[in-house]
Design a protein around this motif. Structure first.
Motif, PDB file in Angstrom:
ATOM      1  N   THR A 212      -1.930   4.034   7.327  1.00  0.00           N
ATOM      2  CA  THR A 212      -1.456   2.700   7.706  1.00  0.00           C
ATOM      3  C   THR A 212      -2.202   2.157   8.916  1.00  0.00           C
ATOM      4  OG1 THR A 212       0.745   3.240   6.846  1.00  0.00           O
ATOM      5  CG2 THR A 212       0.593   1.361   8.332  1.00  0.00           C
TER       6      THR A 212
ATOM      7  N   ALA B  34      -7.159   3.698   2.162  1.00  0.00           N
ATOM      8  CA  ALA B  34      -6.210   2.669   2.594  1.00  0.00           C
ATOM      9  C   ALA B  34      -6.927   1.401   3.016  1.00  0.00           C
ATOM     10  CB  ALA B  34      -5.353   3.198   3.741  1.00  0.00           C
ATOM     11  N   ALA B  35      -8.029   1.545   3.734  1.00  0.00           N
ATOM     12  CA  ALA B  35      -8.789   0.363   4.154  1.00  0.00           C
ATOM     13  C   ALA B  35      -9.292  -0.417   2.951  1.00  0.00           C
ATOM     14  CB  ALA B  35      -9.958   0.783   5.043  1.00  0.00           C
TER      15      ALA B  35
ATOM     16  N   LEU C 270       0.848  -1.186   0.000  1.00  0.00           N
ATOM     17  CA  LEU C 270       0.000   0.000   0.000  1.00  0.00           C
ATOM     18  C   LEU C 270       0.885   1.237   0.000  1.00  0.00           C
ATOM     19  CD1 LEU C 270      -2.804  -0.893   2.562  1.00  0.00           C
ATOM     20  CD2 LEU C 270      -3.169  -0.172   0.197  1.00  0.00           C
TER      21      LEU C 270
ATOM     22  N   THR D 289      -5.250  -0.041   8.477  1.00  0.00           N
ATOM     23  CA  THR D 289      -5.007  -1.317   7.800  1.00  0.00           C
ATOM     24  C   THR D 289      -4.534  -2.400   8.765  1.00  0.00           C
ATOM     25  OG1 THR D 289      -2.658  -0.951   7.221  1.00  0.00           O
ATOM     26  CG2 THR D 289      -4.327  -0.032   5.742  1.00  0.00           C
TER      27      THR D 289
ATOM     28  N   ALA E 177      -6.308  -2.187   1.413  1.00  0.00           N
ATOM     29  CA  ALA E 177      -5.883  -3.346   2.206  1.00  0.00           C
ATOM     30  C   ALA E 177      -6.803  -4.533   1.955  1.00  0.00           C
ATOM     31  CB  ALA E 177      -5.870  -2.987   3.689  1.00  0.00           C
ATOM     32  N   ASN E 178      -8.100  -4.280   1.919  1.00  0.00           N
ATOM     33  CA  ASN E 178      -9.049  -5.356   1.616  1.00  0.00           C
ATOM     34  C   ASN E 178      -8.799  -5.940   0.228  1.00  0.00           C
ATOM     35  OD1 ASN E 178     -10.735  -5.714   3.930  1.00  0.00           O
ATOM     36  ND2 ASN E 178     -11.664  -3.725   3.508  1.00  0.00           N
TER      37      ASN E 178
ATOM     38  N   SER F  37       2.592  -8.100   3.878  1.00  0.00           N
ATOM     39  CA  SER F  37       2.426  -6.693   3.523  1.00  0.00           C
ATOM     40  C   SER F  37       3.751  -5.982   3.736  1.00  0.00           C
ATOM     41  CB  SER F  37       1.344  -6.045   4.389  1.00  0.00           C
ATOM     42  OG  SER F  37       1.378  -4.635   4.242  1.00  0.00           O
TER      43      SER F  37
ATOM     44  N   ASP G  58      -3.227   3.979  -1.313  1.00  0.00           N
ATOM     45  CA  ASP G  58      -3.840   4.373  -0.041  1.00  0.00           C
ATOM     46  C   ASP G  58      -4.132   5.870   0.005  1.00  0.00           C
ATOM     47  OD1 ASP G  58      -1.478   5.732   0.615  1.00  0.00           O
ATOM     48  OD2 ASP G  58      -0.757   4.174   1.969  1.00  0.00           O
TER      49      ASP G  58
END
Length: 390
Positions: free
Chosen positions: A122, A98-99, A48, A125, A102-103, A113, A91
């Motif tokens: 960050t 970012a969430a 990310l 996440t 991350a998904n 990661s 992100d």
């Protein structure tokens, strides 16, 4: 380095909770932990980084360097006979973006990661990668709040905010500062460094804090803040936020007649700060920063390799991103596969692994044993090494 919003974790907890063990292929309790390794499939590293937004200039430095490490490792046979593969996601230095990123990486089946630039992006996440059982090697984000989560799968390979504050206070004291103005953007990352620096400079025998001034990010005029700061007659101004605001603040300080010294935090170490401030205002600006490619001794051949491959020189956090890939490969090798628990145990057992920042050994909190912060100064239109304090 990097922005951290106090409410970011709460904003995306619901997103993390919606994930199922099946879609995450969890490494701590999922497929790899309970079944044979898929020997014919690549080991996937997820990164990310900011690919859009105000910090987007940093993203290519990090992804290019990570890809360089992946290509070098693959050219030598990969890891345990398997190729490495790098998957990136944006992100935008934004918690919600970012969430989502991350998904996306979890769904793509990443095994480790290796991303994280802005702390504010960050932080949210952590529960997402944690729920999926994915070890995190964070190359840039360094807010103390990341450490304070005390998560077993999270490892930082950049110096922490407390280490940066220590470097800043030591330098200003050494440089004869008497009154220090601390300016931050009121995000947790920036404010945390400012408050930690305030505690240190106010110790007996050091300078004193003239003012602690918060600004609103993404504005174009900070004259009201600067007027308040200059009224306290500081001989040092330390900005702990990002280059976009930092460049404006440096320029507007000089335009207002300030003749004292200016220092910025690691989030402002970018050619963009010099561009925004203008060469005259930026010249002589100090910075607290971990190693950058052009301050690394013996990195000439690596810089040449990067430049040949990507057509431009590496920038801030490229060396940390490169090392994050190498460290992930080392941990997977020592673990004998991608089982999350074994990879985490291998990371905790690392002792002396060679990185640009020096031999690596993690503290019990999964941070660097040594901070590695340097003092840079803008000279001849670029940030150059001034002094190493640690």
């Amino acid at each position: 380095m990097r922005k951290l919003y106090g409410t970011a974790l709460a904003v995306v907890m619901a997103s993390a909770a919606l994930m199922t063990a099946g879609c995450g292929q969890g490494l701590l309790g999922g497929d790899d932990a309970g079944s044979a390794e898929k020997k014919d499939e690549p080991i996937v590293l997820g990164m990310l980084i900011p690919q859009s937004g105000s910090e987007a200039a940093i993203g290519p430095y990090m992804s290019n360097a990570a890809q360089l490490a992946v290509d070098e490792i693959n050219a030598k046979g990969g890891v345990l006979g398997r190729k490495l593969e790098l998957k990136t996601a944006d992100d935008a230095c934004d918690p919600q973006t970012a969430a989502a990123g991350a998904n996306k990486l979890v769904t793509a089946g990443v095994h480790v990661s290796i991303g994280g630039y802005c702390s504010g992006a960050t932080l949210p996440t952590l529960p997402i990668f944690g729920k999926a059982g994915i070890p995190m090697i964070i190359p840039a984000a360094n807010s103390q709040e990341l450490v304070d989560q005390k998560l077993k799968n999270v490892f930082l390979i950049n110096g922490t905010g407390s280490q940066q504050a220590g470097a800043a206070a030591a330098w200003m004291t050494k440089d004869g500062a008497t009154k220090v103005a601390l300016m931050h953007d009121n995000t947790s990352y920036s404010k945390d460094i400012a408050l930690r620096t305030q505690t240190l400079v106010d110790e007996p025998g050091g300078p004193e804090t003239a003012i602690l001034e918060a600004v609103t990010p993404k504005e174009s005029d900070y004259s009201a803040n600067i007027t308040k700061v200059l009224a306290k007659k500081p001989d040092y101004v330390y900005w702990t936020g990002y280059f976009q605001e930092g460049g404006l603040i440096a320029r507007q300080l000089r335009q207002a007649g300030y003749q004292g010294k200016i220092m910025v935090g690691d989030g402002s170490v970018s050619p963009k700060l010099i561009e925004i401030a203008g060469a005259e205002a930026a010249t002589g600006v100090y910075a607290t920063m971990t190693q950058t490619p052009d301050t690394l001794q013996g990195a000439e051949s690596w810089i040449a390799d990067y430049t040949k491959k990507f057509g431009s020189e590496p920038g801030p956090y490229s060396n940390q991103a490169y090392d994050a890939v190498r460290l992930a490969a080392e941990a997977v090798t020592k673990a004998g596969g991608t089982d999350g628990q074994k990879v985490i145990a291998a990371l905790e057992a690392i002792d002396g692994f060679s990185m640009f920042s020096g031999p690596l050994k993690f503290t019990p909190e999964h941070t660097l044993s040594t901070g590695g912060f340097q003092i840079l100064v803008v000279k001849d239109g670029k940030f150059a090494l001034q002094d190493a304090l640690q």
